[in-house]
Write a protein that holds these residues in place. Structure first.
Motif, short mmCIF file in Angstrom:
data_model
loop_
_atom_site.label_atom_id
_atom_site.label_comp_id
_atom_site.label_asym_id
_atom_site.label_seq_id
_atom_site.Cartn_x
_atom_site.Cartn_y
_atom_site.Cartn_z
N UNK A 12 0.77 -1.23 0.00
CA UNK A 12 0.00 0.00 0.00
C UNK A 12 0.80 1.28 0.00
N UNK A 13 2.13 1.19 0.00
CA UNK A 13 2.98 2.38 0.06
C UNK A 13 3.72 2.54 -1.25
N UNK A 14 3.59 3.72 -1.86
CA UNK A 14 4.24 3.96 -3.14
C UNK A 14 5.18 5.15 -3.11
N UNK A 15 6.14 5.12 -3.98
CA UNK A 15 7.10 6.21 -4.16
C UNK A 15 6.79 6.89 -5.49
N UNK A 16 6.61 8.20 -5.46
CA UNK A 16 6.27 8.98 -6.64
C UNK A 16 7.53 9.67 -7.16
N UNK A 17 7.71 9.63 -8.47
CA UNK A 17 8.86 10.34 -9.08
C UNK A 17 8.44 10.91 -10.42
N UNK A 18 9.26 11.79 -10.95
CA UNK A 18 9.01 12.44 -12.24
C UNK A 18 10.35 12.84 -12.80
N UNK A 19 10.42 13.12 -14.10
CA UNK A 19 11.69 13.54 -14.68
C UNK A 19 12.10 14.91 -14.13
N UNK A 20 13.40 15.11 -14.00
CA UNK A 20 13.88 16.41 -13.53
C UNK A 20 13.52 17.46 -14.57
N UNK A 21 12.83 18.49 -14.13
CA UNK A 21 12.37 19.53 -15.04
C UNK A 21 12.71 20.89 -14.45
N UNK A 31 -0.47 21.75 -12.83
CA UNK A 31 0.24 20.52 -12.47
C UNK A 31 -0.38 19.90 -11.23
N UNK A 32 -0.82 20.71 -10.28
CA UNK A 32 -1.43 20.18 -9.05
C UNK A 32 -2.73 19.47 -9.37
N UNK A 33 -3.52 19.98 -10.29
CA UNK A 33 -4.77 19.31 -10.67
C UNK A 33 -4.48 17.93 -11.25
N UNK A 34 -3.50 17.84 -12.12
CA UNK A 34 -3.14 16.56 -12.73
C UNK A 34 -2.59 15.60 -11.67
N UNK A 35 -1.74 16.10 -10.80
CA UNK A 35 -1.17 15.27 -9.75
C UNK A 35 -2.25 14.81 -8.77
N UNK A 36 -3.15 15.69 -8.40
CA UNK A 36 -4.23 15.32 -7.49
C UNK A 36 -5.09 14.21 -8.11
N UNK A 37 -5.40 14.31 -9.39
CA UNK A 37 -6.19 13.27 -10.06
C UNK A 37 -5.42 11.95 -10.08
N UNK A 38 -4.12 12.02 -10.31
CA UNK A 38 -3.27 10.83 -10.30
C UNK A 38 -3.30 10.17 -8.92
N UNK A 39 -3.15 10.97 -7.86
CA UNK A 39 -3.16 10.44 -6.50
C UNK A 39 -4.52 9.86 -6.15
N UNK A 46 -6.35 1.27 -4.13
CA UNK A 46 -5.96 0.58 -2.90
C UNK A 46 -4.67 1.05 -2.25
N UNK A 47 -3.96 1.98 -2.85
CA UNK A 47 -2.76 2.51 -2.20
C UNK A 47 -3.21 3.26 -0.94
N UNK A 48 -2.39 3.25 0.12
CA UNK A 48 -2.76 3.97 1.34
C UNK A 48 -1.81 5.12 1.66
N UNK A 49 -0.62 5.09 1.09
CA UNK A 49 0.37 6.17 1.32
C UNK A 49 1.20 6.32 0.06
N UNK A 50 1.38 7.59 -0.34
CA UNK A 50 2.25 7.89 -1.48
C UNK A 50 3.22 8.97 -1.01
N UNK A 96 -1.65 10.56 2.59
CA UNK A 96 -2.31 9.33 2.97
C UNK A 96 -3.69 9.27 2.33
N UNK A 97 -4.19 8.07 2.13
CA UNK A 97 -5.50 7.90 1.51
C UNK A 97 -6.60 8.57 2.31
N UNK A 98 -6.45 8.61 3.63
CA UNK A 98 -7.51 9.20 4.46
C UNK A 98 -7.26 10.67 4.82
#
Length: 134
Positions: A12-21, A31-39, A46-50, A96-98
């Motif tokens: 349930x725990x994931x690590x998020x990364x992206x290309x250096x920009x 970017x926050x809207x896209x990231x929020x939708x991704x999360x 079912x992920x609980x922590x990113x 966290x998911x909650x």
């Protein structure tokens, strides 16, 4: 963006990364809207922590992560180096998911509590000399 499991034993725990920009690439609102939708999609699966790390010399990236609901959890001093070889700190952030949704009152207050000092001083009052001078 990419995400992977940190530990196969705890799926349930994931690590998020992206290309250096460059910092200019991170337009906080878009970017926050896209990231929020991704999360949100990751939590629905079912992920609980990113969690992730962001360079301290990239303020627009950190602002984007804050707006997507990731909260700061600490600093890794000298984690990276910049182009001139100077040490650059890394900020650890996670959501966290909650956790409350970022655009809600509760989400906004929790972000303030995570980013502002724990001791706050607020003064209420005004002292005058009786002739209208402060």
């Amino acid at each position: 963006m990419a995400m992977w499991r940190i530990d196969e034993a705890d799926a349930g725990v994931g690590q998020l990364s992206w290309p250096d920009a460059p910092d200019e690439w991170w337009v906080p609102y878009q970017a926050a809207q896209q990231l929020e939708a991704f999360l949100d999609a990751a939590f629905a699966e079912g992920w609980r922590r990113i969690e992730t790390e962001a360079r301290s010399d990239k303020p627009m990236l950190r602002r984007t992560l804050y707006r997507a609901g990731l909260r700061p959890e600490g600093k890794a001093r000298g984690r990276w180096t910049d182009a001139e070889g100077n040490a650059v700190d890394a900020m650890r952030l996670a959501r966290l998911a909650d956790d409350p949704a970022p655009k809600t009152r509760e989400g906004f207050l929790s972000m303030l509590n995570a980013t502002l000092p724990t001791k706050r001083v607020i003064a209420q009052g005004l002292i005058t000399n009786g002739q209208g001078k402060f």
